[in-house]
Every structure is written in C-alpha cells, then in structure tokens.
Motif scaffolding. Sequence first.
Motif: not given
Length: 159
Positions: A7, A9, A30-32
Amino acid sequence: MVAEPVVFDAWNDRQPPTAVTYDAHLVPPGTTAVALAVRGKRTVIGLIVQGLAPNHQFGAHVHQKACGATGAAAGPHYQNVPDPVQPSVDPRYANARNEVWLDFTTDARGTGSAFAVVAWDFRAGGAHSIILHEHHTDSSPGTAGTAGARAACLTVPLS
C-alpha cells in the motif's frame, strides 16, 4: 519473485514504507500494487496497481536504488548497458530494450498494469525499485527515457 501486495503511503523517516507516494493526486495514499519478476536469460517484469488517478497515462521504470523521502533517492533508471553520460537521454541507451519500461494507462477506476520482457537479467545489487512517473515515456533523441516527475516509488528486490 512475486512481491506481496503493498500500500502506498507518504514517507515516514521512523518507519519507511515499501511504497511511497510523492504526488497524492496521481497516486493517493492507499493505492495498492503488486510487482513480479521472473529472472533468467530473458527476464519478465510485471506491475499491477489499483487506486491511481483514473484514465491517466503513467510511465514506470526500474530504478537503481531503493525508494526514499524524495523520488530522487531511487537514482537513475537501471540500464543493462549503462550510458557513460548521465542522466541518460540517448536513445541508444535509454530504450525499452536496455531498460525496463512499464508504461500503462489506468481505467476509469484507476487500475492499470504493465509487463515487460527483456533479453537479459539484472546485475547483482543493481535494481531496487520501480518508479511511477507522471506520463508515458518519451523515446525522442535528447529526451529519451524521460516520463515527467516521479509520482511514486515501490521498493522491490529485483537484484
């Protein structure tokens, strides 16, 4: 090598994240992402990302160093045959055969993926991250290999 999903951050000096966002508009926290590599005489590298800015063209490349507080910390692109002049913008060196280019366009939900196959393996200790750039990679003389600002970085053990 298949990395566990990570994730993105913001940078934290006390606990450096594996995936760092430098541009929260393009790569929101929060992008994975998942990166993978199958190494050998021919090497396959893949990147799958969810949660990015929708309908956006990203450039992405393997870089020499691990991610850090700024995008510059990852150093230059990994090159199989290093350009003696750095930063490299000579298309004889800065190209998808000598570097790993993983350009992609996200869909309406911000999901994108890219895979590259190169006819070489990484040198030991030479490749430690994948940088997401603000736009697709240019291949023109004098600007070859450039793809705008460094929007995010993913530290991956490629070599």
